[in-house]
Design a protein around this motif. Structure first.
Motif, short mmCIF file in Angstrom:
data_model
loop_
_atom_site.label_atom_id
_atom_site.label_comp_id
_atom_site.label_asym_id
_atom_site.label_seq_id
_atom_site.Cartn_x
_atom_site.Cartn_y
_atom_site.Cartn_z
N THR A 109 9.44 -7.33 -4.97
CA THR A 109 8.70 -7.63 -3.74
C THR A 109 8.06 -6.36 -3.21
N SER A 131 3.61 -9.52 2.50
CA SER A 131 4.51 -9.37 1.35
C SER A 131 4.09 -10.32 0.25
N PHE A 133 5.48 -11.25 -4.10
CA PHE A 133 6.51 -10.95 -5.08
C PHE A 133 6.19 -11.61 -6.42
#
Length: 169
Positions: A109, A131, A133
């Motif tokens: 991440t 974010s 990931f």
């Protein structure tokens, strides 16, 4: 028969000529108001550091604004718009647990804090974290997939940031 065929052709041409053409370049910017953009550095402030990530991210961000807008990108604090921030997170976490309680998947991440400043209309400014990931098989060494994963995550982050700022979504 020929008359009917000509009528079909006429209607086909007439209806296709009336379809509005929509082109999306991703930006919702009034170029009469906004002309310049400054893209600052994004230093890595995460506990775990992958050195190539900073230039990879900065180049992707610069390329996206260059390709998707007509803004002139300059190195100055006196611009209409400004994008700056920092890479605040670079983490690995186990995801799926298999036999004998070992992780079978690991998640990488990356988190980026972005400060987008609109010097013309300050209400449009954004200060937000993003974010993204990717998961990979735990039997694979991170070093063998790190470049690819970071590029994929960077591309996703840049699009999220672009859409939240210049995209006006």
């Amino acid at each position: 028969m020929i008359k009917r065929l000509l009528i079909y052709i006429f209607f086909a041409l007439a209806t296709t000529a009336c379809i509005p053409k929509i082109t999306l370049n991703g930006a919702a910017i009034d170029y009469n108001v906004y002309k310049t953009l400054n893209i600052g550095q994004f230093p890595i402030r995460a506990a775990m550091v992958y050195a190539p990530l900073e230039p990879m991210f900065e180049n992707a961000l610069h390329d996206t604004y260059t390709k998707q807008t007509r803004l002139k990108i300059i190195d100055s604090s006196n611009t209409d718009l400004s994008v700056e921030g920092e890479i605040t997170g670079y983490t690995l976490t186990p995801q799926a647990v298999g036999e004998e309680a070992y992780a079978t998947k690991t998640r990488l991440t990356i988190t980026v804090r972005v400060k987008y400043t609109d010097n013309k209309v300050p209400a449009n400014s954004v200060d937000q974290s993003f974010s993204a990931f990717r998961d990979f098989d735990s039997s694979v060494m991170l070093t063998s997939v790190q470049d690819q994963l970071c590029q994929e995550i960077t591309d996703e982050l840049v699009m999220l940031i672009f859409n939240a700022t210049a995209g006006n979504w």
